[in-house]
Enzyme design. Structure first.
Site, short mmCIF file in Angstrom:
data_model
loop_
_atom_site.label_atom_id
_atom_site.label_comp_id
_atom_site.label_asym_id
_atom_site.label_seq_id
_atom_site.Cartn_x
_atom_site.Cartn_y
_atom_site.Cartn_z
N LYS A 21 0.83 -1.22 0.00
CA LYS A 21 0.00 0.00 0.00
C LYS A 21 0.86 1.26 0.00
O LYS A 21 0.62 2.18 -0.78
CB LYS A 21 -0.92 0.04 1.24
N ARG B 201 11.30 -1.67 10.79
CA ARG B 201 10.22 -1.31 11.72
C ARG B 201 10.12 -2.33 12.84
O ARG B 201 10.17 -3.54 12.57
CB ARG B 201 8.89 -1.23 10.96
N ARG C 122 11.66 -5.73 4.39
CA ARG C 122 11.18 -4.34 4.33
C ARG C 122 12.10 -3.42 5.14
O ARG C 122 12.56 -3.74 6.23
CB ARG C 122 9.76 -4.25 4.89
N ARG D 100 -9.36 1.07 8.84
CA ARG D 100 -8.94 -0.30 9.14
C ARG D 100 -10.02 -1.06 9.90
O ARG D 100 -9.84 -2.23 10.19
CB ARG D 100 -7.70 -0.26 10.01
N ARG E 221 -0.46 -8.99 13.35
CA ARG E 221 -1.05 -7.94 12.50
C ARG E 221 -1.91 -8.58 11.40
O ARG E 221 -2.94 -8.02 11.00
CB ARG E 221 0.07 -7.08 11.91
P1 AMP Z 1 0.95 0.74 9.08
O1 AMP Z 1 2.17 1.58 8.90
O2 AMP Z 1 -0.21 1.20 8.24
O3 AMP Z 1 1.22 -0.73 8.93
O4 AMP Z 1 0.49 0.96 10.60
C1 AMP Z 1 1.31 0.58 11.68
C2 AMP Z 1 0.50 0.45 12.96
O5 AMP Z 1 -0.11 1.72 13.25
C3 AMP Z 1 -0.66 -0.53 12.91
O6 AMP Z 1 -0.26 -1.86 13.18
C4 AMP Z 1 -1.57 0.04 14.00
O7 AMP Z 1 -1.07 -0.27 15.29
C5 AMP Z 1 -1.40 1.54 13.80
N1 AMP Z 1 -2.40 2.06 12.82
C6 AMP Z 1 -2.13 2.66 11.63
N2 AMP Z 1 -3.25 3.00 10.99
C7 AMP Z 1 -4.27 2.59 11.80
C8 AMP Z 1 -5.69 2.64 11.69
N3 AMP Z 1 -6.30 3.17 10.63
N4 AMP Z 1 -6.43 2.11 12.73
C9 AMP Z 1 -5.83 1.60 13.82
N5 AMP Z 1 -4.49 1.51 13.96
C10 AMP Z 1 -3.72 1.99 12.98
#
Ligand code: AMP
Length: 210
Positions: A13, A156, A123, A88, A167
């Site tokens: 994404k 990360r 990654r 999400r 996740r």
């Molecule tokens: P990402 O970089 O999109 O994989 O997000 C990393 C982490 O941030 C996720 O595993 C969640 O803990 C938190 N997070 C990011 N976006 C959301 C969202 N829309 N709703 C809830 N948690 C989020």
């Protein structure tokens, strides 16, 4: 153009959002990047989010809805935007609709869990601007350095194999039902995620009709 990129963690994404954002001249809003920045800066939102993120859990909906409403109200979002990693959960999607934010297209990047788990070990992300890379599929020009801003690339914390498994579980339980939500609204398109980056971009642009 208001667009959502849906998909499991590691589906691509962020990478696709960066490319599409440049092509369509609209900003990307990544809640993950905004939250990581908040943690780095030690803000109240960052403090609230950190333990959830480290455990691979979702940050509470009210925190996310606040972040997105504030961001989409900025002038650079006037001609549209790409949401990466948000919504999400169904309540997040409902909150966006209730706020009068409707989407032209929702692209779901489809990919199997086993492929994701293998991918995540490679990654790397920029610790400064959040740009994302992969050591073989999308390497930076100079190893360990961000092409965009010249800062150091890092792994990360939540890309550790056990956290990735969690996740993915959360994705299937909380986020995947959004496909049905947007299918009903008539805006959902599916794109294969297990293919080279350029091919996935082509499929996304075709799905957008641009
Ligand atoms: P990402 O970089 O999109 O994989 O997000 C990393 C982490 O941030 C996720 O595993 C969640 O803990 C938190 N997070 C990011 N976006 C959301 C969202 N829309 N709703 C809830 N948690 C989020």
């Amino acid at each position: 153009m208001k667009l959502i990129l849906l998909g499991a963690p590691g589906a691509g994404k962020g990478t696709q959002a960066e490319i599409i954002s440049e092509k369509l001249h609209i900003p990307t809003i990544s809640t993950g990047n905004i939250l990581r920045e908040a943690i780095k800066n030690g803000t109240e939102t960052g403090l609230k989010a950190k333990s959830f993120m480290d455990a691979g859990k979702l940050v509470p909906d009210d925190v996310i809805i606040g972040i997105v409403s504030e961001r989409v109200a900025q002038p650079d979002c006037a001609n549209g935007f790409i949401l990466d990693g948000v919504p999400r959960t169904i309540p997040q999607a409902e909150a966006l609709e209730a706020a009068g934010i409707h989407f032209d297209r929702v692209i779901s990047i489809e990919i199997e869990d086993a492929v994701i788990e293998a991918r995540m070990t490679g990654r790397r992300v920029c610790g400064s601007c959040g740009a994302s890379y992969h050591i073989t599929a999308h390497p930076p020009k100079v190893e360990g350095i961000c092409d965009a801003c010249g800062k150091e690339l890092v792994i990360r914390k939540d890309d550790a194999p056990e956290t990735v498994k969690n996740r993915l579980k959360v994705f299937h339980a909380e986020t995947e039902p959004l496909k049905n939500f947007y299918e009903k609204l008539g805006v959902l398109k599916l794109v294969e995620g297990n293919q080279p980056i350029e091919s996935a971009t082509k499929d996304i642009l075709a799905a957008l009709g641009v």
